[in-house]
Design an enzyme around this catalytic site. Sequence first.
Site, short mmCIF file in Angstrom:
data_model
loop_
_atom_site.label_atom_id
_atom_site.label_comp_id
_atom_site.label_asym_id
_atom_site.label_seq_id
_atom_site.Cartn_x
_atom_site.Cartn_y
_atom_site.Cartn_z
N MET A 163 39.85 15.11 -31.34
CA MET A 163 39.11 14.51 -32.45
C MET A 163 39.98 13.56 -33.27
SD MET A 163 36.07 14.25 -33.55
CE MET A 163 35.29 13.47 -34.94
N ARG A 215 23.61 -13.12 -16.57
CA ARG A 215 23.61 -12.45 -17.87
C ARG A 215 22.73 -13.33 -18.74
NH1 ARG A 215 29.36 -11.04 -20.75
NH2 ARG A 215 29.10 -13.18 -21.46
N TYR A 236 43.28 21.94 -27.85
CA TYR A 236 42.07 22.45 -27.21
C TYR A 236 42.33 22.84 -25.76
CZ TYR A 236 39.10 20.87 -31.06
OH TYR A 236 38.50 20.70 -32.26
N LYS A 287 33.78 -13.05 -31.87
CA LYS A 287 32.76 -12.00 -31.97
C LYS A 287 33.40 -10.63 -32.14
CE LYS A 287 32.79 -12.04 -26.97
NZ LYS A 287 32.37 -12.89 -25.85
C1 LIG Z 1 33.26 -13.39 -25.02
C2 LIG Z 1 32.99 -14.72 -24.44
C3 LIG Z 1 34.04 -15.62 -24.22
C4 LIG Z 1 35.50 -15.20 -24.32
O1 LIG Z 1 35.82 -14.45 -23.18
P1 LIG Z 1 37.27 -13.79 -22.94
O2 LIG Z 1 37.17 -13.23 -21.57
O3 LIG Z 1 37.42 -12.74 -23.99
O4 LIG Z 1 38.27 -14.87 -23.07
C5 LIG Z 1 33.71 -16.90 -23.82
N1 LIG Z 1 32.42 -17.26 -23.62
C6 LIG Z 1 31.39 -16.40 -23.78
C7 LIG Z 1 30.01 -16.86 -23.53
C8 LIG Z 1 31.64 -15.11 -24.18
O5 LIG Z 1 30.63 -14.24 -24.30
#
Ligand SMILES: *Cc1c(COP(=O)(O)O)cnc(C)c1O
Length: 348
Positions: free
Chosen positions: A298, A133, A249, A39
């Site tokens: 920046m 979650r 700055y 992702k």
């Molecule tokens: C992002 C994610 C992972 C990977 O987690 P890491 O801590 O980056 O290894 C695995 N399972 C789910 C559901 C996630 O959202």
Amino acid sequence: MAELPPPSLRLTIDADVLADNWRALDAMSGEAKTGAAVKADCYALGVDACVPALRDAGCTHFFVAHWSEVEAVASHVPPARISVLHGPMNAADAAYAQQTGAAPVINSVSQARLWHESGGGTCQLMVDTGINRLGVSLGDLSDPAIASLDVDILMSHLACADEDNVMNARQLAVFKQATEVVPHQSASLTNSAGIALGSAYHFDLTRPGLALYGGVPRPELANKIRQVARPEAAILQTRSLSAGDSVGYNAEFTAQCAMPTGVVSLGYADGFFRSRGGEGSHLLLGKTRLPIVGKVSMDMLIVDLSNAPSLREGDWLEVPFHLPDVAPNSGLSQYELLTTLGQRFKPR
Ligand SMILES: *Cc1c(COP(=O)(O)O)cnc(C)c1O
């Protein structure tokens, strides 16, 4: 359009190290298969740079968060091997899953209904075991919409895998209950950190993300995981300061003696926030440390070139990016260090 001139920021991805990291996590996963969280554009390192290397190393399960992330990954692996963690929020999402063949992760009774209404078929099911979650509560597993799903991967997600916390064993016990109730092809519980919790946590498939890309969420991984990404920034201008001259700055830094400085093409939009420019922060020329002076401002920051006075405009400096070393003084987590690498690092 005219051809672009060379950039003043670059990011090198070592695909061999990435593949080695996946193999190390796969070895630690024992009997279980090892997938990959890809992702957020492979945590900002780039799907095109990373997914082929993971696929060629033997990875067969790829996880994205958004539907918008499917297409890029599907240009390297069959869509059926891609799971979408956010699941379908509406009929359009479910239709997109049906058309592309990417697997939705069903996270609630309403998502299960949407999936059935779109025609259904094989899907993944996320069960909440305590992180609160995304995921279906254990009490909802008997709902007809959930019970009638054709579940390929039954999964849950650990809240505290990066620490020794009673939550881990508690979530493991709840997940085991779920595996006994829900018919499934394979079960999957752990992220990167969870892999180090031992074989009881591995089930059939592990889902590392962070550690693939060089993150070290637990000490057990420290000697197995190596740095994958190497960001570099060019010097835009050099100057010679006199004693009493201030920099940047709010004139936060004042030279105590004459010193050469370099103005470097690196700033907030590149993920280099002010929090990363504090006491002890530096860029690197090989192993030589060049202290950052004054505020990151920046699109630029300023380094003290006293340790490398022969550097000139156009020379490249390395941004320290060994994540477990950099994170503690950056005000950011290892995840944030990766995912905030800006668009200007991307090759075009
Ligand atoms: C992002 C994610 C992972 C990977 O987690 P890491 O801590 O980056 O290894 C695995 N399972 C789910 C559901 C996630 O959202």
